[in-house]
Design a protein around this motif. Structure first.
Motif, mmCIF file in Angstrom:
data_model
loop_
_atom_site.group_PDB
_atom_site.id
_atom_site.type_symbol
_atom_site.label_atom_id
_atom_site.label_comp_id
_atom_site.label_asym_id
_atom_site.label_seq_id
_atom_site.Cartn_x
_atom_site.Cartn_y
_atom_site.Cartn_z
ATOM 1 N N ASN A 1 -0.939 -1.386 7.705
ATOM 2 C CA ASN A 1 -1.900 -0.923 6.707
ATOM 3 C C ASN A 1 -2.987 -1.979 6.456
ATOM 4 O O ASN A 1 -2.846 -3.124 6.863
ATOM 5 C CB ASN A 1 -1.163 -0.607 5.401
ATOM 6 C CG ASN A 1 -2.043 0.134 4.420
ATOM 7 O OD1 ASN A 1 -2.974 0.851 4.819
ATOM 8 N ND2 ASN A 1 -1.780 -0.025 3.134
ATOM 9 N N LYS A 2 -4.043 -1.544 5.796
ATOM 10 C CA LYS A 2 -5.202 -2.369 5.417
ATOM 11 C C LYS A 2 -5.956 -2.866 6.648
ATOM 12 O O LYS A 2 -6.430 -4.010 6.701
ATOM 13 C CB LYS A 2 -4.771 -3.545 4.528
ATOM 14 C CG LYS A 2 -3.989 -3.103 3.271
ATOM 15 C CD LYS A 2 -3.667 -4.257 2.352
ATOM 16 C CE LYS A 2 -2.839 -3.788 1.149
ATOM 17 N NZ LYS A 2 -2.518 -4.887 0.208
ATOM 18 N N SER B 1 -5.629 2.723 7.428
ATOM 19 C CA SER B 1 -6.137 2.198 6.167
ATOM 20 C C SER B 1 -5.931 3.311 5.138
ATOM 21 O O SER B 1 -6.664 4.308 5.147
ATOM 22 C CB SER B 1 -7.620 1.822 6.246
ATOM 23 O OG SER B 1 -8.113 1.519 4.947
ATOM 24 N N VAL C 1 -2.667 9.365 -1.477
ATOM 25 C CA VAL C 1 -3.688 9.911 -0.587
ATOM 26 C C VAL C 1 -3.182 11.137 0.162
ATOM 27 O O VAL C 1 -3.915 12.116 0.340
ATOM 28 C CB VAL C 1 -4.165 8.825 0.402
ATOM 29 C CG1 VAL C 1 -5.001 9.441 1.531
ATOM 30 C CG2 VAL C 1 -4.974 7.770 -0.324
ATOM 31 N N LEU D 1 -6.404 3.226 1.967
ATOM 32 C CA LEU D 1 -7.485 3.279 1.007
ATOM 33 C C LEU D 1 -8.703 3.997 1.585
ATOM 34 O O LEU D 1 -9.351 4.802 0.906
ATOM 35 C CB LEU D 1 -7.865 1.866 0.571
ATOM 36 C CG LEU D 1 -8.811 1.758 -0.619
ATOM 37 C CD1 LEU D 1 -8.174 2.350 -1.869
ATOM 38 C CD2 LEU D 1 -9.174 0.297 -0.879
ATOM 39 N N GLY E 1 0.785 -1.237 0.000
ATOM 40 C CA GLY E 1 0.000 0.000 0.000
ATOM 41 C C GLY E 1 0.811 1.277 0.000
ATOM 42 O O GLY E 1 0.277 2.349 0.308
ATOM 43 N N ASP F 1 1.557 -5.154 5.580
ATOM 44 C CA ASP F 1 0.200 -5.551 5.171
ATOM 45 C C ASP F 1 -0.403 -6.417 6.273
ATOM 46 O O ASP F 1 0.041 -7.540 6.511
ATOM 47 C CB ASP F 1 0.280 -6.322 3.852
ATOM 48 C CG ASP F 1 -1.087 -6.791 3.349
ATOM 49 O OD1 ASP F 1 -2.096 -6.506 4.022
ATOM 50 O OD2 ASP F 1 -1.127 -7.430 2.285
ATOM 51 N N THR G 1 -0.479 3.697 -2.669
ATOM 52 C CA THR G 1 -1.787 4.213 -2.264
ATOM 53 C C THR G 1 -1.638 5.292 -1.205
ATOM 54 O O THR G 1 -2.290 6.350 -1.274
ATOM 55 C CB THR G 1 -2.671 3.068 -1.736
ATOM 56 O OG1 THR G 1 -2.819 2.081 -2.754
ATOM 57 C CG2 THR G 1 -4.038 3.591 -1.319
ATOM 58 N N LYS H 1 -8.512 6.074 4.112
ATOM 59 C CA LYS H 1 -8.017 7.341 4.678
ATOM 60 C C LYS H 1 -8.267 7.413 6.188
ATOM 61 O O LYS H 1 -8.633 8.460 6.720
ATOM 62 C CB LYS H 1 -8.669 8.540 3.980
ATOM 63 C CG LYS H 1 -8.410 8.586 2.481
ATOM 64 C CD LYS H 1 -9.036 9.806 1.841
ATOM 65 C CE LYS H 1 -8.797 9.803 0.336
ATOM 66 N NZ LYS H 1 -9.411 10.985 -0.328
#
Length: 429
Positions: free
Chosen positions: A282-283, A310, A177, A312, A170, A245, A173, A314
């Motif tokens: 993350n995630k 996260s 962001v 994705l 990520g 991850d 990503t 935010k």
């Protein structure tokens, strides 16, 4: 395509040829000398351009040759000096002499310049050789050859923060962001093959530069995968953000990923682990993430603070960015030890050393006496063989260097063939 190491050739311009010219003078029957000097050849100069990010342009253009100086003119007028050839490079470019592996320049700031190859001095015209014994000399020099160099260019990104971690954790990503950078993102491994830079602004109005760098895999420090193409870029960063991850979707264990990446950083350069490192889970929006995070935290211990986010969704980004900004502000620059050693000013020790001859002689398969060496070749190139006086001057220079004596010792006789560069002439006793 990202290119962060290339080999190129540069050549500075040759000096312009000096002029043989005369003007009529009342008290000089043959006329006074009036040939001007040639102009200096152009330098090859590297200049940092902050808009450049890669060395990809050098993949298609490998030779950079500056213009020669103009030749001297009559009436004592000098030739025009050639303008330098300015080559634009991205910030973070390190220039090595490929033959000696020494650092010539470390270019980091926009507008910073370094002269990489010096242009040759202009040849002197005949007005510079006039003496009371010879008031009208027919002698002038060719210009001095410009410096030639084989170079190796390496690019190391200039970023305050480097994102590290396995592929697909990520990083791209997160950068997209928290900044205006728009790296290509896909749901497969090794998406990022080009390091991406973005300026991150925090909630308390501070900013720093973050680099999303190509993913690491086990063995990267030995060149596996993207290998050193990734690792050399992290040497300049002040803070490392280590992304893990926590979704478990890739089938990897988060703790094993964490230890593997740190092992690669340590194997590449022990000093990389001295940098402050922020661990990011993350995630966390995935179902199994909370349970895996709890297990991960037990393994790394309470001394390692983990920021769950996260990218994705935010979530959790504000506190993470504030912490990163705090570390950037409090962390000093990390010098590159290897560069410091290579570019350090040496201690000067004065001692007598016998001067080198400046030439070597060997007999080739055609029984020619071949003379080589930078000093003799430079004198040869600067000799204008269109004029007898210039030829005689070169013969005197060789005799003073000891070339004639060495030729005789090697068996040279009258009419023996002597070669310098691509030219041949006869030895005359």
């Amino acid at each position: 395509m990202f290119v962060d190491q290339v080999n190129i050739f540069v050549k500075a311009g040759d000096g312009g040829k000096g002029m043989v010219a005369f003007r009529r003078e009342k008290y000089v029957p043959d006329g006074g000398p009036a040939g001007g000097d040639g102009g200096h050849g152009g330098d090859v100069v590297f200049e940092v351009e902050e808009g450049l990010r890669t060395l990809v342009d050098f993949r298609f253009s490998k030779k950079f040759i500056a213009h020669d100086g103009e030749k001297g003119m009559s009436k004592g007028m000098h030739g025009r000096k050639a303008k330098p050839l300015v080559v634009k490079v991205p910030p973070g470019t390190i220039v090595f002499d490929a033959s000696t592996d020494t650092v010539i320049a470390d270019l980091t700031e926009h507008g910073q310049r370094a002269t990489i190859a010096k242009g040759g001095r202009g040849g002197r015209g005949n007005c510079r050789f006039a003496t009371p014994a010879n008031p009208a000399p027919e002698i002038a020099e060719n210009g001095e050859p410009g410096q030639e160099r084989e170079l190796r260019l390496e690019l190391k990104l200039l970023a305050d923060v480097g994102l590290v971690g396995f592929p697909s954790v990520g990083k791209s990503t997160l950068l997209s962001v928290v900044s205006s950078a728009r790296p290509k993102i896909g749901a497969y491994h090794f998406t990022t093959i080009t390091p991406n830079l973005g300026v991150v602004k925090t909630a308390d109005d501070r900013d720093f530069v973050m680099a999303d760098l190509p993913g690491l895999i086990e063995g990267a420090s030995q060149g596996v995968g993207l290998g050193h193409q990734f690792l050399r870029h992290i040497e300049r960063t002040k803070v490392i953000v280590h992304m893990i991850d926590m979704s478990g979707m890739e089938g990897r264990d988060p703790f094993e990923d964490y230890t593997t990446i740190n092992r690669e950083l340590e194997s590449y350069n022990l000093r990389l682990l001295e940098r402050p490192q922020i661990v990011v889970a993350n995630k966390m929006d995935m179902p199994d993430a909370p349970e895996l995070l709890e297990e991960f935290q037990k393994k790394v211990g309470d001394d390692v603070k983990v920021f769950p986010i996260s990218a994705l969704a935010k979530e959790g980004l504000r506190n993470l960015l504030i912490e990163v900004a705090n570390l950037v502000d409090s962390t000093p620059e990390f010098p590159l030890e290897e560069l410091e050693e290579k570019t350090a000013t040496p201690r000067v020790v004065y001692r007598y050393e016998k001067e080198e001859k400046g030439y070597q002689i060997h007999i080739d398969e055609y029984e020619r006496f071949v003379i080589t060496g930078p000093r003799i070749e430079k004198l040869f190139k600067m000799t204008n063989f269109d004029h007898d006086e210039s030829i005689k001057r070169f013969a005197r220079q060789m005799r003073q260097m000891g070339v004639d004596d060495d030729l005789r010792k090697l068996g040279a006789e009258d009419s023996s063939v002597v070669a310098i560069l691509d030219f041949e002439f006869e030895f005359v006793e």
